[in-house]
Design a protein around this motif. Structure first.
Motif, PDB file in Angstrom:
ATOM      1  N   SER A   2      31.342  42.324  54.563  1.00  0.00           N
ATOM      2  CA  SER A   2      31.986  41.543  53.495  1.00  0.00           C
ATOM      3  C   SER A   2      32.046  42.345  52.210  1.00  0.00           C
ATOM      4  N   HIS A  15      36.812  41.837  48.275  1.00  0.00           N
ATOM      5  CA  HIS A  15      38.027  41.090  48.627  1.00  0.00           C
ATOM      6  C   HIS A  15      37.681  39.899  49.528  1.00  0.00           C
ATOM      7  N   ASP A  16      36.807  40.115  50.502  1.00  0.00           N
ATOM      8  CA  ASP A  16      36.413  39.026  51.413  1.00  0.00           C
ATOM      9  C   ASP A  16      35.710  37.907  50.656  1.00  0.00           C
ATOM     10  N   GLU A  71      35.958  37.204  47.458  1.00  0.00           N
ATOM     11  CA  GLU A  71      36.896  36.520  46.560  1.00  0.00           C
ATOM     12  C   GLU A  71      37.574  35.357  47.274  1.00  0.00           C
ATOM     13  N   HIS A  72      38.003  35.599  48.500  1.00  0.00           N
ATOM     14  CA  HIS A  72      38.722  34.576  49.258  1.00  0.00           C
ATOM     15  C   HIS A  72      37.837  33.368  49.556  1.00  0.00           C
ATOM     16  N   ARG A 120      36.639  31.378  46.465  1.00  0.00           N
ATOM     17  CA  ARG A 120      37.709  30.574  45.869  1.00  0.00           C
ATOM     18  C   ARG A 120      37.784  29.195  46.526  1.00  0.00           C
ATOM     19  N   ASP A 169      35.758  31.681  40.779  1.00  0.00           N
ATOM     20  CA  ASP A 169      36.617  32.847  40.559  1.00  0.00           C
ATOM     21  C   ASP A 169      35.726  34.052  40.264  1.00  0.00           C
TER      22      ASP A 169
END
Length: 475
Positions: A299, A302-303, A305-306, A309, A314
């Motif tokens: 992880s 980017h992983d 963040e998704h 969210r 954020d």
């Protein structure tokens, strides 16, 4: 709303979530010598002595004098309670009891009204049925008994002597009564016997399932609920819990993960633990805490963040506000917005690692603590083991746990006990205040709280994925 009659046994009240439901009729069964009479009398004595609730003990076999003498060994003065109209110990034949219970304003009803009886123990159903051969007549007696006890709103314990010959003698009773408690004597370590109590049924109660060990002490029955450990009182005194975002886990932890504690999550490659971790970490963020996060090989930013969210968090915003920092062991691209929040250690040797972390992280954290900020730390120990070795873990992690606890921070570490080996796993279990475990067995995933600062551990719970936050539920 259900109200409860305290049993006089703290551990039993715990597994019954408060006590016996008031007005219920409960079957108390067990072999000779399991302590049924003691448990029944403890219920009456506690009610009379501590709660001002009068009780009646009806026996078909033992004389009152014998009970007075036996109960004196526990410090229970039954005669004194009788003088205060808080207790009646009555010895009569089953035939007389049945006759008087049926009779309006009979002896039984007059005694109940005279002392305003709230609790009753009848010893035993076996003798109540003695000489009655037909099953229909036995049923009629039990129904009559239950209905009369309900009429007077008494919480009642109906003792049933169980042996290898009569275990199935009156199975219908279990359906008629509101609850069934079974006492057992079992072989233990060949030459010892252990006493166990199991609540097989209890209407109106959210019971703690399992066989719970009890002992007969100088104070009566003492029960230790299953899956329970000694509380860490030092941690409890400083407890300021933060929710994990998962209601069932919060309940097991008496509110959440306390600040100043260290937990480890043991998992395997098949288990989906991302929602569990995300729920815990984002809950700390929403509670206003800042985060130190050691990234794993699986992880990257980017992983995260998704998935974060999905929980309304954020990460980019947190990075800009200097509320989150990442420790990165792998050579992966870093989004520009996170450039000041990532500490790259992929080319740092073990001997320099500690110094770099102290320089880059500890300074920021200590300054934040001085400003009154709270911090939460997540370590992927699988990454540390693979990149720095097991020996590094045993020395570095001990120092980290001590420092984090002293600073009233909270730590959660992810690992795989099977992969790191028994010795290292045992070290982590001893070092941490709490241990979570999640694993896959066949087509199901399970979760278990195996150690906690509050002293609680759980039975294995099913893990269910759901559509709404926190996207995970324990059953």
């Amino acid at each position: 709303m259900v109200t409860y009659a305290k049993t006089g046994i703290e551990g039993l009240d715990f597994i019954l979530s408060g006590g016996y439901p008031e007005g219920s009729a409960i079957l108390l069964e067990g072999a000779p010598g399991t302590g049924k009479t003691i448990l029944g009398m403890q219920f009456l004595y506690h009610g009379a002595q501590e709660l001002n609730e009068a009780g009646i003990y009806i026996t078909f076999e033992e004389f009152p004098e014998q009970l007075y003498q036996e109960m004196n060994s526990f410090g229970w003065d039954l005669r004194q309670l009788e003088k205060k109209n808080k207790l009646r110990v009555i010895c009569m034949s089953p035939e007389v009891l049945i006759e008087q219970m049926k009779q309006p304003n009979g002896i039984f009803e007059r005694i109940v009204k005279e002392i305003d009886c709230k609790r009753i123990v009848i010893d035993s159903l076996n003798l109540l049925h003695f000489g009655v051969e037909g099953s229909a007549e036995k049923r009629e007696i039990v129904y009559m008994l239950r209905n009369i006890l309900r009429k007077h709103s008494m919480t009642s314990l109906l003792i049933h002597e169980q042996s290898s010959l009569n275990k199935k003698e009156i199975p219908f009773v279990s359906y008629v009564v509101d609850g069934v408690i079974q006492l057992s004597l079992q072989e233990h370590n060949t030459i010892y016997r252990k006493r166990t109590l199991e609540v097989l049924k209890m209407r109106g109660c959210n019971i703690k399932e399992g066989e719970h060990i009890y002992r007969l002490t100088d104070d009566g029955v003492y029960l230790v609920p299953a899956l329970s450990m000694i509380e860490d009182m030092v941690v409890m005194e400083n407890e300021r819990s933060v929710t994990t975002g998962i209601p069932a886990l919060d309940q097991m932890l008496a509110g959440g993960m306390p600040r100043g504690t260290a937990f480890v999550l043991d998992t395997n490659s098949k288990a989906n633990y991302k929602y569990l971790l995300a729920s815990i970490i984002t809950s700390r963020i929403r509670a206003g805490e800042n985060i130190i996060l050691l990234l794993s090989s699986l992880s990257g930013i980017h992983d995260l963040e998704h998935i974060y969210r999905l929980y309304g968090v954020d990460l980019a915003d947190l990075a800009q506000k200097e509320r989150i920092y990442f420790i990165e062991h792998y050579d992966r691209p870093i989004p520009e917005v996170f450039s000041n929040a990532v500490i790259k250690v992929n080319k740092v040797a073990n001997q320099d690692y500690k110094e770099l972390i102290r320089e880059k992280v500890n300074t920021v954290v200590s300054q934040g603590i001085e400003r009154g900020e709270k911090w939460f730390v997540f370590y992927d120990l699988n990454t540390l083991v693979s990149q720095r070795g097991k020996e590094f873990i045993t020395s570095y992690f001990t120092e980290e746990v001590a420092a984090i606890s002293a600073a009233e921070m909270t730590l959660l570490a992810l690992t795989n006990f099977t992969e790191i080996g028994t010795e290292t796993a045992s070290f982590l279990e001893r070092t941490c205040n709490g241990v979570f475990q999640t694993w896959v067995d066949g087509n199901y995933q399970y979760f278990q709280l195996k150690k906690s600062p509050q002293g609680n551990i759980s039975r294995p719970l099913l893990v269910e994925n759901i559509q709404a936050r926190p996207f995970i539920r324990f059953i």
